[in-house]
Design an enzyme around this catalytic site. Structure first.
Site, PDB file in Angstrom:
ATOM      1  N   ASP A 387      41.559  33.845  54.073  1.00  0.00           N
ATOM      2  CA  ASP A 387      41.097  32.591  53.464  1.00  0.00           C
ATOM      3  C   ASP A 387      40.291  32.958  52.223  1.00  0.00           C
ATOM      4  O   ASP A 387      39.181  33.492  52.328  1.00  0.00           O
ATOM      5  CB  ASP A 387      40.239  31.818  54.468  1.00  0.00           C
ATOM      6  N   HIS A 388      40.857  32.672  51.042  1.00  0.00           N
ATOM      7  CA  HIS A 388      40.219  33.099  49.789  1.00  0.00           C
ATOM      8  C   HIS A 388      38.883  32.398  49.537  1.00  0.00           C
ATOM      9  O   HIS A 388      38.073  32.856  48.734  1.00  0.00           O
ATOM     10  CB  HIS A 388      41.163  32.850  48.613  1.00  0.00           C
ATOM     11  N   ARG A 389      38.633  31.286  50.215  1.00  0.00           N
ATOM     12  CA  ARG A 389      37.348  30.604  50.051  1.00  0.00           C
ATOM     13  C   ARG A 389      36.215  31.421  50.662  1.00  0.00           C
ATOM     14  O   ARG A 389      35.074  31.376  50.174  1.00  0.00           O
ATOM     15  CB  ARG A 389      37.388  29.223  50.722  1.00  0.00           C
TER      16      ARG A 389
END
Length: 415
Positions: A387-389
């Site tokens: 999850d790049h967040r």
């Protein structure tokens, strides 16, 4: 004053559940914290506990019924209390007038019984079942629930002290069956069989669709030489009480990587990045009832045999639809392994709210350069979906390096 027992939200986003079992019958007293009923969701059996002591005056829903979140399922109150007006408001029949039967007082403590008898010990129905299966007597357990009542966590602590495997809770009673497949032979077209979606299949589809649409995935790929890992596994299985699989060691290596790179042990929330102290790892299990991902707690403190025992227990529960809701909650990462099917590599979809999922392929012999020399080594394919967040590329790369280091120098897995 009589109150209504309503269906809680037993899973995030759930709108309904099936009432599979009543644990306390009508006109029976109970204490705060007593499990009153069992609700079945798509993936778990969940006990509904009482907030305060009272008596079950009327059950409003029968076994096997599908009930919506927030709807009333029972009337609770004091012995002999008139609930006809309340039932009338709900649209149900008023109870027939009758002489109230004597009802035992709600258990208030593990106090003494009749003169000359041993003190009565109070325990939840689930606690009694687990203790019976583990061969541990009630008198050997100290209750920490309301007024000394024995609850599930007390049983788990007693079993851990005794060194016996945690028993699996008995399955709830069967509920409404899923629709059966239907054979179709349309005119002028090919025949086919329709397999109606099960509740769990619908839940999986909804959850993963939401994940793929709303979580910005990216992937990091590595391979690891696992010859030393396989040799260690062989040695461990000569003395281990539970047979250890390669996947058990991979799960343990994930905990080592999270310990080495703690900034990856996080999940994204709308308000903050939540960073955890313990390493809780989800394990994807494909059962006959569908895909589930129960969570192993505190893997950084478990031995490989401890990981193995817990994974086997989860697999057995999943196959019989007996996972509890708490088993499916928590964690920051999951492991999905298709290597046993000969899959070289694949990309997995993150299971929210996790920040990552590790996809494990098959370990196969192949050319490798070791200390400048060309040799043959057993290489394992690893693909991390992130999850790049919550985790950026550089951090994911550091984590993968730590994972490969743990797999290629596996003595850290037993340190």
């Amino acid at each position: 004053m009589a109150t209504l027992l309503r269906v809680p939200e037993v899973a995030t986003g759930s709108t309904e559940a099936v009432l599979s079992e009543w644990l306390v019958p009508e006109n029976e007293a109970f204490d705060a914290g007593t499990a009153l009923a069992v609700l079945e969701t798509d993936k778990a059996a969940v006990e509904v506990e009482a907030e305060a002591g009272a008596i079950v005056l009327r059950q409003l829903v029968g076994r096997g019924a599908t009930v919506e979140v927030g709807s009333p399922i029972a009337v609770l109150g004091a012995a002999g209390e008139d609930v006809s007006a309340l039932l009338a408001e709900l649209g149900g029949p008023a109870p027939q007038a009758a002489e109230p039967e004597p009802v035992a007082a709600a258990p208030g403590s593990n106090g003494a019984g009749p003169s000359g008898s041993a003190p009565r010990i109070f325990a939840s129905p689930l606690a009694r079942k687990l203790l019976k299966e583990a061969g541990i007597g009630l008198a050997e357990v100290t209750g920490t629930g309301p007024n000394g009542r024995i609850v599930r966590k007390d049983v788990e602590a007693a079993i851990a002290r005794a060194g016996t495997p945690v028993p699996v809770a008995p399955a709830p009673a069967p509920v409404v069956p899923e629709p059966a497949p239907a054979r179709r032979e349309p005119e002028g077209g090919a025949s086919y069989t329709e397999l109606p979606h099960s509740r769990i299949r619908r839940a999986i589809a909804s959850r993963l669709t939401t994940s793929k649409q709303t979580v910005p995935h990216f992937t990091v790929r590595r391979s690891a030489r696992i010859d030393a890992l396989l040799a260690l596994r062989e040695q461990l299985n000569e003395v281990s009480p539970a047979r250890i699989s390669v996947n058990d060691l991979i799960i343990r290596a994930v905990a080592v990587a999270h310990t080495d790179v703690p900034d990856a042990n996080v999940i994204w929330t709308d308000d903050a990045l939540r960073k955890y102290d313990s390493v809780d790892v989800g394990v994807a299990i494909a059962s006959e009832k569908g895909l589930v991902t129960p969570v192993l707690r505190g893997v950084e403190k478990l031995s490989p045999s401890g990981v193995s025992a817990q994974v086997k227990a989860f697999a057995a529960q999943a196959g019989e639809g007996r996972l509890n809701q708490r088993d499916l909650e928590g964690g920051t990462i999951a492991v999905s392994n298709l290597g046993m099917y000969g899959v070289d590599d694949f990309t997995a979809i993150i299971n929210p709210p996790h920040a990552a999922i590790l996809a494990v392929g098959a370990g196969k012999p192949g050319p490798a350069v070791v200390d400048g020399e060309l040799t043959v080594a057993t290489q394992l394919s690893l693909v991390l979906s992130v999850d790049h967040r919550a985790v950026d590329g550089a951090l994911a790369a550091q984590w993968m390096a730590a994972l490969v280091e743990a797999l290629e120098r596996p003595l850290r897995l037993v340190a």
